[in-house]
Design a protein around this motif. Structure first.
Motif, mmCIF file in Angstrom:
data_model
loop_
_atom_site.group_PDB
_atom_site.id
_atom_site.type_symbol
_atom_site.label_atom_id
_atom_site.label_comp_id
_atom_site.label_asym_id
_atom_site.label_seq_id
_atom_site.Cartn_x
_atom_site.Cartn_y
_atom_site.Cartn_z
ATOM 1 N N UNK A 1 0.667 -6.853 -6.903
ATOM 2 C CA UNK A 1 1.458 -5.708 -6.187
ATOM 3 C C UNK A 1 1.145 -4.887 -5.290
ATOM 4 N N UNK A 2 0.020 -4.162 -5.886
ATOM 5 C CA UNK A 2 -0.533 -3.068 -5.353
ATOM 6 C C UNK A 2 -0.795 -3.544 -4.104
ATOM 7 N N UNK A 3 -1.466 -4.588 -3.557
ATOM 8 C CA UNK A 3 -2.416 -5.555 -2.322
ATOM 9 C C UNK A 3 -0.414 -5.680 -1.890
ATOM 10 N N UNK A 4 0.409 -5.726 -1.792
ATOM 11 C CA UNK A 4 1.627 -6.101 -1.533
ATOM 12 C C UNK A 4 2.166 -5.070 -0.978
ATOM 13 N N UNK A 5 2.380 -4.076 -1.698
ATOM 14 C CA UNK A 5 3.210 -2.735 -1.429
ATOM 15 C C UNK A 5 1.996 -1.884 -0.129
ATOM 16 N N UNK A 6 0.260 -1.949 -0.242
ATOM 17 C CA UNK A 6 -0.903 -1.414 0.422
ATOM 18 C C UNK A 6 -0.290 -2.463 1.589
ATOM 19 N N UNK A 7 -0.525 -2.829 1.924
ATOM 20 C CA UNK A 7 -0.548 -4.268 3.163
ATOM 21 C C UNK A 7 0.490 -4.360 3.509
ATOM 22 N N UNK A 8 1.879 -4.005 3.246
ATOM 23 C CA UNK A 8 3.108 -3.777 3.643
ATOM 24 C C UNK A 8 3.119 -2.600 4.519
ATOM 25 N N UNK A 9 3.121 -1.120 4.303
ATOM 26 C CA UNK A 9 3.051 0.170 4.421
ATOM 27 C C UNK A 9 1.986 0.013 5.629
ATOM 28 N N UNK A 10 0.986 -0.298 5.620
ATOM 29 C CA UNK A 10 0.083 -0.142 6.341
ATOM 30 C C UNK A 10 0.417 -0.818 7.685
#
Length: 267
Positions: A42-51
């Motif tokens: 979940x963390x990486x998905x949010x980080x990946x999507x935002x950046x």
């Protein structure tokens, strides 16, 4: 949809010869609360999507403004910009395999020749290196779509508006803020929502590069983790629970997208 919603609440057998499943309530959802790998995805998905979304928009807008000028070989340049987007996902993943390879990476080779580093960089073997590499691969593939879509919006701006603003002494920033931005603002909103939806459900490129790097737990997005739980381990109940959560998130974003489109049509 009803079947997908009910699946995580029942433990069923895939093989018809096996015993029938039993009702397990919210056990599959309760399991997620203690699953560190799930929350890491979940963390990486949010980080990946935002950046990825922010960088794609910045570079895409810059390319659109550049291609909107009267450049020589403009048609050829627009075609070249589209290449990363039209290349099949599998082929682009293979290309990045070699770019990020721990032994034969052209990036490591170039940096060693320049004297910046002494040995090859382990791009896909280190968690944070792998995360940034996956984001770069996504940006490379997504920027052309943003650029060409915004370019189509810029084509609707009358050249007379630019000429009038120039005669009035407007700077480049003022022309962009008061002429360009109002024309492409609706396109920007729609593109942002679409990019978020696409990045949330990305699978092929990440899974292919994970196979090379060997780091899965630290680079899983929700979509990849659903596959890992459901297909790789056979835990369809838990995989279904994660899928339902992802569908709810995507439905919420899609509802906002549709509402935005309806408002634009009304205006």
């Amino acid at each position: 949809v009803a079947g997908m919603q009910a699946g995580p609440f029942a433990g069923g057998a895939v093989d018809p010869g096996q015993a029938a499943g039993s009702f397990v309530g919210i056990e599959n959802y309760d399991w997620l609360s203690d699953d560190k790998v799930f929350w890491g995805s979940v963390f990486f998905t949010i980080f990946y999507t935002a950046i990825a979304s922010v960088v794609k928009f910045g570079l895409g807008l810059y390319l659109a403004l550049l291609l909107n000028k009267n450049l020589p070989f403009k048609a050829l340049l627009r075609s070249i910009v589209l290449i990363p987007y039209i290349v099949p996902t599998v082929l682009s993943a293979i290309a990045f395999w070699w770019i990020y390879d721990s032994q034969f990476s052209i990036i490591s080779w170039g940096l060693i020749k320049l004297g910046v580093i002494e040995r090859n960089i382990n791009f896909l073997g280190d968690p944070w290196n792998a995360r940034w590499c996956l984001i770069v691969a996504n940006i490379w593939r997504g920027v052309p779509f943003v650029a060409i879509t915004l370019l189509a919006g810029l084509q609707t701006v009358s050249p007379s508006l630019y000429e009038a603003a120039t005669l009035d002494g407007a700077t480049n920033w003022q022309r962009f803020r008061f002429i360009v931005l109002p024309y492409v603002r609706s396109i920007l909103v729609v593109l942002l929502i679409l990019q978020v939806i696409w990045d949330l459900r990305v699978f092929a490129q990440i899974y292919a590069l994970q196979t090379v790097g060997g780091i899965r737990a630290d680079t899983n997005t929700i979509g990849v983790y659903i596959y890992s739980v459901s297909m790789a381990t056979g835990d369809l109940g838990s995989g279904g629970a994660i899928s339902v959560l992802l569908v709810i998130i995507l439905l919420a974003i899609s509802a906002y997208y549709i509402r935005t489109m309806l408002k634009e049509d009304e205006s």
